[in-house]
Design an enzyme around this catalytic site. Structure first.
Site, PDB file in Angstrom:
ATOM      1  N   HIS A 189     -14.242   1.398   0.568  1.00  9.80           N
ATOM      2  CA  HIS A 189     -14.561   0.415  -0.227  1.00  9.80           C
ATOM      3  C   HIS A 189     -14.256   0.833  -1.720  1.00  9.80           C
ATOM      4  O   HIS A 189     -13.330   0.038  -2.352  1.00  9.80           O
ATOM      5  CB  HIS A 189     -15.856  -0.290  -0.024  1.00  9.80           C
ATOM      6  CG  HIS A 189     -15.946  -1.362  -1.088  1.00  9.80           C
ATOM      7  ND1 HIS A 189     -15.360  -2.771  -0.835  1.00  9.80           N
ATOM      8  CD2 HIS A 189     -16.402  -1.711  -2.382  1.00  9.80           C
ATOM      9  CE1 HIS A 189     -15.814  -3.377  -1.961  1.00  9.80           C
ATOM     10  NE2 HIS A 189     -16.318  -2.894  -2.813  1.00  9.80           N
ATOM     11  N   CYS A 487       2.521   0.545   5.563  1.00  6.82           N
ATOM     12  CA  CYS A 487       1.503  -0.505   4.718  1.00  6.82           C
ATOM     13  C   CYS A 487      -0.063  -0.252   4.865  1.00  6.82           C
ATOM     14  O   CYS A 487      -0.735  -1.023   4.619  1.00  6.82           O
ATOM     15  CB  CYS A 487       1.954  -1.933   5.699  1.00  6.82           C
ATOM     16  SG  CYS A 487       1.200  -1.929   7.366  1.00  6.82           S
TER      17      CYS A 487
END
Length: 563
Positions: A189, A487
């Site tokens: 995160h 991606c």
């Protein structure tokens, strides 16, 4: 006078930035409450807890409203978690046994956290959020400040074990010069936040536990190094690098390309259409991954074709004439949806998710394809549509056929599991393109849950095993003449981006704020050089040695090509 000794602490750098300043450490978590009996009645304790939980929930919502964007979604989810009725029942049960409010919250939340951790996947990620909520409620009950980002009154380098969403959402970027964490990897995160906000960061720096408040450090993300007690010369060199990078950021935006002119389109990953304008301003040449989950995850029933068409039209209209790759719904057991699949699974990361879940509820897939085709017809973008979590040739044929039925001109697949990488030559006989999701590919290759902190060191796309699989897909793309995009978070690592191109990637997609660094780094290398750097990384035995080998090869190439 004793000679000053500098020391280098190694971690994983995020981006190419460099910063310097004094350390300020994140406060340690509050100590666990004792299991002593309460001196208040159960009703009195319940009233205290109810007030504290409500106050924390409102504070989280307020922080979310201030932060906006993806941070708002995360913080609103935390607020809902705080007031979850099942959790309240668990707290009440402990209060009825004579426990204090502090202990009841601590024990009930810990029980829920352990359950989420055991589930893994998306729900496992929520465990850390639950810990943060519990700390905030306990702090409120004790009448003390919740552990969080310090405020020493001057700019500082923030050192922490890791950061909770509530802390990261409102970081004052005028004061936080850089981030250093002792845990987490390149897909954590904190790493994702650092890329989104262009914060200089080095994560997974285990030795940073020994840094002291006020100690001067240089945080070099490009090298993945934190230098402690630097010399005046080292500080000056770092300052010069930072100034040069700031100047480069104001240079005219150009399309992505290598030094020899080989085009490498630089695309962006988006979660909703609202971020499109900023992405275009930062030089995005299109969209490499549009996640459609935002339309589904907060709903109790699937959005209508009309609702979806409106969202897709808004996105496509922002990129006239440009490629926009849309991923159909990637949900299932790890992100359970009541209208898709909410059955309990022992190992949801290996369960009914992605295309598997859509095949089991094909009407949702058909409605999504209908909305995408209608949005495509109403706009001038170049729409590509891909399926997530494809693992077989048969699944590829299924998706391409059904996409064609709805008029999708360019249909492809995501390569996220080793089987699809190893079968890429056969898969690309049917699919128009492949897009490699490096986050999941790394997770499945190294059998390490990408959301589980205890195995974060395995979650590194630099690992030669992952690079070999990417090479398989790149080779298959060249052999079949089909595009191969990246991606996953790997594309946002500037040096790894060069390696990926050397392995056969024809486009790269990343967070918008990573575009400038990747664009600048690609321009330093030719295609031949990128292939040599990739080979150096492939020859290594570990992620760390692959990164080092690539850095050395890149440095050597630069020296050879300089006049």
């Amino acid at each position: 006078m004793a000679e000053q000794v500098t020391r280098e602490l190694r971690g994983v750098g995020i981006g190419l930035g460099v910063a310097q300043g004094p350390v300020a450490r994140m406060a340690e978590p509050l100590p666990a409450p004792s299991d002593a009996a309460s001196t208040l009645s159960a009703d009195e304790e319940k009233a205290r807890v109810t007030d504290a939980v409500a106050a924390v929930a409102r504070e989280l919502e307020q922080r979310g409203a201030q932060a906006g964007g993806a941070a708002q979604d995360v913080l609103e989810a935390q607020a809902m978690m705080a007031e979850d009725p099942s959790l309240a029942d668990e707290v009440d049960a402990r209060l009825a046994q004579g426990k204090t409010g502090e202990y009841a919250v601590f024990d009930a939340f810990a029980s829920f956290r352990d359950q989420l951790t055991a589930m893994g996947g998306y729900l496992g990620e929520r465990a850390a959020d639950l810990d943060d909520v519990a700390q905030r409620v306990i702090a409120r009950l004790r009448g003390v400040a919740a552990p969080g980002v310090p405020d020493p009154g001057h700019p500082f380098v923030l050192v922490a074990k890791d950061l909770a969403p509530a802390d990261t959402a409102l970081l004052d970027l005028d004061k936080v010069l850089a981030l250093v964490t002792t845990e987490g990897g390149p897909t954590s995160h904190t790493a994702i936040l650092a890329r989104e906000k262009s914060i200089v960061a080095v994560v997974g720096t285990v030795e940073a536990k020994g840094l002291r408040d006020g100690q001067t450090v240089i945080v070099d993300a490009a090298a993945g190094v934190v230098t402690t007690d630097p010399t005046p010369d080292e500080l000056e060199r770092a300052q010069n690098r930072a100034a040069a990078r700031a100047a480069a950021a104001t240079a005219p935006v150009t399309d992505g390309a290598l030094a020899d002119g080989t085009p490498v389109p630089l695309l962006v990953n988006l979660g909703n259409a609202d971020a499109a304008a900023e992405a275009v301003e930062l030089g995005a040449e299109g969209v490499g991954l549009f996640r459609t989950e935002f339309l589904f995850l907060s709903a109790n029933q699937a959005p209508t074709v009309e609702q979806q068409r409106e969202a897709y039209t808004k996105l496509l209209a922002a990129f006239p004439g440009k490629k926009v790759v849309v991923r159909v719904l990637d949900a299932g057991a790890d992100k359970p949806l009541p209208f898709l699949n909410d059955a309990h699974e022992e190992n949801p990361a290996l369960g009914l998710r992605g295309l598997r879940a859509l095949r089991a509820s094909e009407d949702i897939l058909r409605e999504q394809l209908t909305a995408l085709a209608e949005a495509d017809a109403a706009t001038g973008a170049d729409l590509w549509v891909m399926a997530p979590m494809v693992s077989t040739v048969e699944e590829t044929q299924y998706f391409v056929d059904i996409a064609r039925d709805y008029g999708v001109k360019t249909a492809g697949v995501m390569v996220e599991v080793p089987s699809s990488a190893l079968l890429a030559d056969r898969i690309l006989e049917h699919a128009d393109f492949a897009s490699i999701g490096t986050n999941d590919l790394t997770q499945y290759t190294l059998a390490a849950d990408r959301l589980l902190g205890s195995v974060a060191t395995f979650q590194d796309p630099w690992h030669p095993a992952v690079l070999r699989l990417i090479r398989e897909v790149g080779d298959a793309g060249r052999a079949t003449g089909k595009p191969v995009g990246i991606c996953g978070e790997a594309a946002a690592d500037p040096l790894l981006a060069v390696v990926l191109v050397g392995l056969g990637a024809t486009s790269l997609s990343m967070a918008p704020t990573a575009l400038a660094d990747v664009r600048a780094t690609l321009l330093e290398h030719t295609l031949e050089g990128a292939r040599e750097i990739a080979q150096a990384a492939l020859a290594a035995d570990s992620a760390a040695s692959a990164r080092t080998a690539a850095q050395e090869a890149a440095s050597t190439r630069k020296k050879e090509t300089q006049p």
